[in-house]
Design an enzyme around this catalytic site. Sequence first.
Site: not given
Length: 669
Positions: A442-443, A446, A488
């Site tokens: 993704c970026s 993670w 998160r």
Amino acid sequence: MDRPVAAAAAASAASCEGAGGPGPGPGASWRPSRVAGGASASSRHPSIETLDSPTGSHVEWCKQLIAATISSQISGSVTSENVSRDYKALRDGNKLAQMEEAPLFPGESIKAIVKDVIYICPFMGAVSGTLTVTDFKMYFKNVERDPHFVLDVPLGVISRVEKIGAQSHGDNSCGIEIVCKDMRNLRLAYKQEEQRKLGIFENLNKHAFPLSNGQVLFAFNYKEKFPVNGWKVYDPVSEYKRQGLPNESWKISKINSNYEFCDTYPAIIVVPTSVKDDDLSKVAAFRAKGRVPVLSWIHPESQATITRCSQPLVGPNDKRCKEDEKYLQTIMDANAQSHKLTIFDARQNSVADTNKAKGGGYENESAYPNAELIFLEIHNIHVMRESLRKLKEIVYPSIDESHWLSNVDGTHWLEYIRVLLAGAVRIADKIESGKTSVVIHCSDGWDRTSQLTSLAMLMLDSYYRTIKGFEALIEKEWISFGHRFALRVGHGDDNHADADRSPIFLQFIDCVWQMTRQFPSAFEFNELFLITILDHLYSCLFGTFLCNCEQQRIKEDVYTNTISLWSYINSQLDEFSNPFFVNYENHVLYPVASMSHLELWVNYYVRWNPRMRPQMPIHQNLKELLAIKAELQKRVEDLQREMATRTISSSSERGSSPTHSATPVHTSV
């Protein structure tokens, strides 16, 4: 509380394993299997049925916590004799104090006790009782109701605490609203003099957010003893050995043994054998956060691999790195059955273009011959956070039945689950049917990357569908590879508006639950297992989900000074086992990623509403089925032995007659 409501409120969150047919479910394919690679001390937690006893088991307390009821400790099984006895004891002040006292874990201490607190329950109205605040939980109890009412909330689930007006409960009252991370809000009212004397608001804030107040998380004080060491569930070398690694194409590297190569990667990684450390360092400089492509899983036959990484730093000028290009070519060449490499970029194409303008980007197919780039169009963490916020609004405290379906649709939660599952299915199919190696990013590699790799591996490898295999999957793809759990989830942090918070891991567990619905006999674990994991994602009772990466856990002594969640779970596997499980080692699962096959996980998201829960805990029924299954299996074995004995005896009596061996009885229970 009237009896019907009490019964509903006491119902546990169900374990919804459906009875499957002879196979694991639709959409499964076959291939040869790969062979897999390991006296709890009593604590001070009484159940409501044992109010006279100062002790009880940790297991019972956790079961009540996980059972997830608004009055999670209500006991529906207290007999009239016990109730009569306890109510007589109410005249005794010492007895009353003992009954109101909060049970404590080993290492837990009381910080404040407040009498005459009112819990404003959205389902039963105002309930008066005693509030106890410890360094682990908020414990509210009313002993005057039949049965007793208890609200037991780990402080780790609290997102924020706010003062509210409580004029309806008297001019001399004040109140607080507690916003939780597990889809509920709680409201309490109490006398202003109690606030001035005991600082209820300040006490809750201090102990709910210890890291913001210079304290440690409770997991570091928790002193329970378990017969199993959950920290030994996952050993990277053993797991890679199970996969047949190292081999001629892949090696186990310790270039990151001191976390100097990549501080968010694990100490042990698997990379192509032919790649030198100097070239690996150049690849790291070209990948965001130094997260180079490393192996997660290898197919036992085709040798097609799943590798994970972060985005390349091509920038607006399409910068190239010959070492990175050669590295991906080496990954492709390691798979002799395909001359293609598929790169799955989890992001939306438009977002990836924006990242490219800021110095990030994606692989240009002209620079990577024989590589195919596919965008999976999965939204970012901010979109997912907003979606969960909308979902919470429609499920708690009340549900609009007349607009339920449209309201759920308006949150887009199930649509995002569908897109995530669809992406993982494409990856699994490319590996299994296309025999093509894949690179996933993704970026930063993670969040969405962890979702996709772990879901694809769950579909491809039946080992990960066992209890201990699933634990190893989480340890490997999420914990060791640097999913930022602390950021998160916000463990112990009072900054509830932090833009880094997002339900990424919750989405993954939701996807797993969707798969268990479609393949009810393919998973060794039940729904309670998944709910337990999510509850302790927030609770801060165990060290499993603390910190952001392996390096931080080593620095904070998490592995030596806290207890693993798997210690608790693996000490009582029967609680979390699916009685319908059949170990289909040679099956690949392809769940149907269609809105028509997905459903809202009511037993998790709506479990706090007593009207939405089953009257009888299904996971308890499943436990009884397991016991019956074991008994029947034992009877079959006894009959087989008896038949074998009779056959031998009959043969002996016939003397010289030809012997005939008995045909074994194969019975599936």
